[in-house]
Write an enzyme that holds these catalytic residues in place. Structure first.
Site, short mmCIF file in Angstrom:
data_model
loop_
_atom_site.label_atom_id
_atom_site.label_comp_id
_atom_site.label_asym_id
_atom_site.label_seq_id
_atom_site.Cartn_x
_atom_site.Cartn_y
_atom_site.Cartn_z
N ASP A 351 0.79 -1.12 0.05
CA ASP A 351 -0.12 -0.06 -0.02
C ASP A 351 0.88 1.26 0.04
OD1 ASP A 351 -2.77 1.08 0.44
OD2 ASP A 351 -1.45 2.08 2.26
N GLU A 387 1.55 -0.24 -4.91
CA GLU A 387 0.76 1.07 -5.49
C GLU A 387 1.64 2.01 -5.64
OE1 GLU A 387 -3.53 2.82 -3.79
OE2 GLU A 387 -1.82 2.32 -2.25
#
Length: 696
Positions: A351, A387
């Site tokens: 993330d 990401e």
């Protein structure tokens, strides 16, 4: 409890955490600025502190001690003594019980109380004040573990990147309403391991399931005040411990997880974890003191330059983990190895991955985190996905991650949405995305699988909602519908939301099939959001992070069996044809057969597209021929795309060869049929796939 009277011995500074050796437990915890640290031991219920012992030895900033006759099941926490000087970045407060950053299992839950904060919440001096209330009764406790598991002949599938099809799912929402899962196991790892659930994944053609965060995480108080819950879990409380709510039997939770991983492996499915190492649940400098902040705020977090009272917030979550610090980096790598070695997971999706590559001077693809993980003998062998953005300066780093990492490609997502919505000027953009976005990723010998292609993910509309709502509908989140993405490149095709209008529904169904077809006919690695293959809706909510209810859960009673069958069909075609999933990039410069290049693009008249044609912003149709030869196997496919609202007759490009139509998104039940003549009819908003005789 024989350990209650045992003298604490010096112990060892490694390994970090609490480790049982059969005779006692060694405790080791890092702090560069603490003056002393106390180990706090609790009764089995975790409600009473039984003993407090100072860790008297400290080696290289690691406080450590060994407690004879202590063993598995022991509940513990820490208290750190040091300066409380917020202006200098120090926030030590021994009144706050601290969770071991290396805790592998938690007992009890965190209950909100103002005593969790290191400062007096009601003080006019704000976070400069000092709170003397004890927080132990409101904190979960770490548990000493001794976990063994009969892995037997468990064999991770080790799927090749170019053969992978990822299924992004929320562990709880995926099985919360599944009729074949026992109610007590719904929403848990046991539910994921249910044979019928795995059967669905196998029939669909999934090779890897990517789970939203399963690390233990915090339920945010501001959401609880609104009657909502943190559903997604991007608020980590413990990097080594599984979320207790995700196991059906908390007492044997680690075994349950391992059993599910083994079942997935037996079915040929890898498991990838979405992990959050960019920030923690402690939030900004005004947040609670739960673990890292109380142990060493100035080491674990990035302070604002020249203003260490405040924390850098490149993540939008209040703090930024200081991964550039060697001990913090060690914690992250130790956590990752723990999940690979102890739970046999097959990869990670990071993330806000740009945050992990931030050094003092900005993002660096050769920064400490990337260098460390790429040379690690354990972690370098698993799938690594980033990401590639955060909200900090220079945070958008799509394509700039180092070799060995794949990246979520949001440009692919937006281009696909815009093309099928009928936006002008998207034909050329889509052509590039279908070929793996080489303009972004083809450097440093990277392969086409560096691009993680997706139409939708947990963050945004579902595929169904993408063609059902022109605007977001996040009223249930309690933020006046101001949260979530403002631009979704969506449309409602005549009616906002669900309707009985068959014409509207027909258009929506056609577009869903066209979108799914495009995804699986693209080079790169496809990722399908759980439920998009069955028409799942979030009722127009594009930011369901706080909706732990029917808005987010898959409704298995309303699954679209026809769409499931169609998705399975397209995935099977991708698997069967190497030209649809090559590891290398294609540019139309390699001749496979006389007159046939590895990649060629044509208009509906069968003419090769030239520069002027690509510049035509009004054009919405084209075909793509791809050819590969490997190990004497020749595979030639022709994909046709028509985003227009009108049907077209495509002329087959030369040289002439026999073709079989194997896919028509407008006719999902079509069986393979021989193409007669040199023209093919393409319905409005449709995708076709033809296979040359040599490969059919």
């Amino acid at each position: 409890m024989p350990w209650t009277t045992q003298k604490m011995l010096p112990g060892k500074p490694y390994p970090l955490g609490a480790h049982w050796d059969g005779l006692g437990v060694n405790f080791a915890v890092f702090s560069a600025h603490a003056q002393r640290i106390e180990l706090c031991l609790f009764n089995p219920a975790g409600r009473r502190e039984v003993r407090r012992i100072e860790l008297q030895d400290c080696t290289d900033e690691i406080f450590h001690g060994y407690l004879p006759q202590a063993g598995p099941g022991l509940l513990y926490g820490y208290r750190a003594h040091g300066p409380y000087q917020p202006e200098a970045g120090h926030r030590f407060n021994p009144n706050k019980l601290l969770l071991d950053p290396y805790a592998k299992r938690l007992s009890g839950t965190l209950t909100f109380s103002e005593s969790l904060f290191g400062y007096n919440v009601g003080s006019t001096r704000g976070d400069l004040s000092f709170d003397r209330r004890d927080s132990a009764n409101f904190m979960p406790k770490a548990v000493v573990v001794n976990e063994t598991f009969p892995w037997g002949r468990d064999a991770p599938p080790h799927r090749a990147w170019e053969e992978s099809v990822i299924y992004e799912a929320h562990l709880r929402g995926f099985t919360k309403t599944h009729p074949d899962v026992a109610e007590s196991e719904r929403g848990s790892f046991a539910g994921l391991g249910n044979p019928r659930v795995i059967e669905h994944l196998v029939k669909l053609g999934i090779t890897a399931i990517e789970l939203l965060p399963v690390h233990a995480y915090l339920q945010d108080h501001f959401l609880q005040q609104k009657g909502l819950r943190n559903y997604w879990g991007y608020s980590t409380l413990a990097f080594f411990a599984p979320e207790p709510a995700y196991v059906a039997n908390p007492e044997s939770g680690s075994r349950e997880i391992r059993e599910t991983v083994r079942k997935l492996h037996e079915a040929g499915i890898e498991i990838i974890l979405d992990v959050v190492y960019n920030h923690t649940c402690e939030g900004s400098e005004m947040g609670p003191t739960l673990s890292w902040r109380g142990l060493d705020n100035l080491s674990y977090y990035q302070p604002v330059k020249d203003k260490p009272r405040y924390l850098v917030n490149d993540t939008g979550c209040g703090n930024t983990l200081n991964v550039a610090h060697p001990r913090v980096l060690q914690m992250v790598l130790d956590s990752l190895r723990h999940w690979v070695e102890e739970y046999h997971v097959d990869g990670f999706r990071f993330d806000l991955g740009s945050t992990l590559g931030r050094e003092s001077y900005g993002f660096d693809p050769h920064g400490g985190f990337f260098d460390a993980i790429r040379q690690d003998p354990v972690l370098s062998r698993v799938k690594l996905i980033s990401e590639p953005w955060d909200i900090g300066p220079g945070g958008y780093q799509l394509g700039n991650h180092p070799p060995g990492f794949a990246e979520w490609n949001d440009q692919y997502r937006d281009t696909l949405r815009r093309y099928w919505r009928g936006d002008a000027g998207q034909r050329g953009a889509l052509a590039g995305k279908l070929m793996g976005s080489s303009e972004i990723f083809e450097h440093h010998r990277r392969k086409s699988w560096a691009s993680i292609n997706y139409i939708a993910s947990h963050d945004g509309f579902t595929v169904h909602d993408l063609v059902t709502y022109a605007e977001r509908h996040n009223e249930a989140n309690g933020e006046d519908n101001k949260d979530g993405h403002g631009e979704n490149y969506s449309a409602n095709y005549g009616h906002e939301g669900e309707t009985e209008d068959q014409a509207v529904n027909g258009t929506r169904a056609a577009l869903k099939r066209a979108l799914l077809s495009s995804l699986f006919l693209s080079h790169g690695m496809p990722m399908l959001q759980a439920g998009d293959e069955m028409g799942r809706t979030q009722q127009g909510n594009n930011n369901a992070y706080c909706q732990d209810n029917e808005i987010s859960w898959l409704d298995w009673s309303k699954k679209d069996e026809g769409l499931i069958a169609f998705a399975s069909k397209v995935i099977a075609l991708r698997t069967a044809h190497p030209s649809l999933r090559p590891g290398h990039f294609m540019h139309g410069r390699k001749e496979i057969l006389p007159g046939i290049q590895d990649a060629s693009w044509f208009d509906e008249s069968g003419n090769m597209l030239d520069q002027a044609a690509w510049a035509d912003a009004s054009a919405q149709m084209f075909s793509l021929r791809r050819a590969v030869r490997s190990d004497e196997q020749l595979d030639i496919t022709l994909a046709m795309f028509n985003a227009a609202a009108e049907a077209r007759d495509y002329t087959l490009p030369g040289p002439a060869m026999g073709w079989t139509l194997v896919l028509d998104s407008a006719r999902p039940d079509l069986e393979p049929v021989r193409v007669e003549g040199d023209k093919v009819h393409v319905a409005p908003r449709a995708v076709l796939l033809l296979v040359a005789d040599a490969a059919s």
